[in-house]
Enzyme design. Sequence first.
Site, mmCIF file in Angstrom:
data_model
loop_
_atom_site.group_PDB
_atom_site.id
_atom_site.type_symbol
_atom_site.label_atom_id
_atom_site.label_comp_id
_atom_site.label_asym_id
_atom_site.label_seq_id
_atom_site.Cartn_x
_atom_site.Cartn_y
_atom_site.Cartn_z
ATOM 1 C CG HIS A 1 42.803 68.977 20.989
ATOM 2 N ND1 HIS A 1 43.059 68.932 19.638
ATOM 3 C CD2 HIS A 1 43.142 67.744 21.480
ATOM 4 C CE1 HIS A 1 43.534 67.736 19.315
ATOM 5 N NE2 HIS A 1 43.576 66.996 20.422
ATOM 6 C CG ASP B 1 42.120 70.341 16.696
ATOM 7 O OD1 ASP B 1 42.384 71.044 15.708
ATOM 8 O OD2 ASP B 1 42.542 70.606 17.840
ATOM 9 C CB SER C 1 43.284 64.036 19.169
ATOM 10 O OG SER C 1 44.577 64.456 19.545
#
Length: 339
Positions: free
Chosen positions: A269, A205, A181
């Site tokens: 995610h 991601d 992230s």
Amino acid sequence: MAGYIQIILIGLLTAAAALPLDQSWQLVPNADGFLHLVNINPYNLPDVDPNEPVPTFVPEEDIVFRLFTRSNPTAHQLLQIGNPSSITGSNFNSAHQTRFTIHGWGGGGHDGTGSGFRNALLAVGDFNVITVDWSVAAGNPNYIAARNQVGPAGTGVSLLIDDLIAYAGADPNDIYVTGHSLGGHVAANAGKGQGGRLHTIISLDPAGPLFSAGQDDALSPQDAQYVETIMTNAGLLGIGVPLGQANFYPNGGRTQPGCGIDISGNCAHGLASTFYIESIGSTVPFRSTRCASHDEILEGVCTPSGPDANMGGEPSNHGRGVEGIFFLTTNAESPFAQG
């Protein structure tokens, strides 16, 4: 359970309907899965109280680097920027490969991703595993403030790499940096600080809100010799465009089997990290098909175009000519790889 989910949906829709139309709001979970309603429009932010102290983040002082090796698999040793003895007096061994892992928003040095990554690596070989704890910045409940520190945090990681090279003889060709992230962009900035000479960056991601291709502090294909992305919630919590040399889209990259009604995208995610950790030691690979274009991913199709490749894995795809857009399917539960 169905009634409970309906109540949640109604509540979220009601909250969304009550928001001003001239603002951009998004539900963004932190590393622990707690949802925050975030205004991601940097031009329409609430006024800041001038009497409110501004949190400071000094990477050289605030990032905590924890070293794990097979000699100390669970009891970390601290490495410090600008402190050679913290490196020379540790178990860091330049004859072994080095792997960094970086958490996302709201995470810390002791989260499950870091420990899972560490355990998987040390199970398969002698590595210098370094977890990067930038929670002084990433723990800021203001997502925008945390997002704006990915550049300085990456610079801090790069400074420690400089020290590992200078004081322990580390080789940039032996270094991977992996981040999830926001941490995926921190990893990118560590690579930028090294002039793209690091062996591999794996961005799991990489965060989408307030990032776009070409931004100075966003992931790019030039940030390492080999840059790979694993996209599991692309277009929502993950960025919607490919930013790596090789970009893998499990199950199409937006939603993931086994996640059920994943309103926030948090389940999908987080699976980018889960898939990658599994790939490190699994004998069953995440075999993937190279598609003709990213547009095909968006359309839900994939025309085989070029050789297949494995997603993730240890060692990485560096030097194997792996580039482009890749599609694969996974199981809905562990083990996820289908071969």
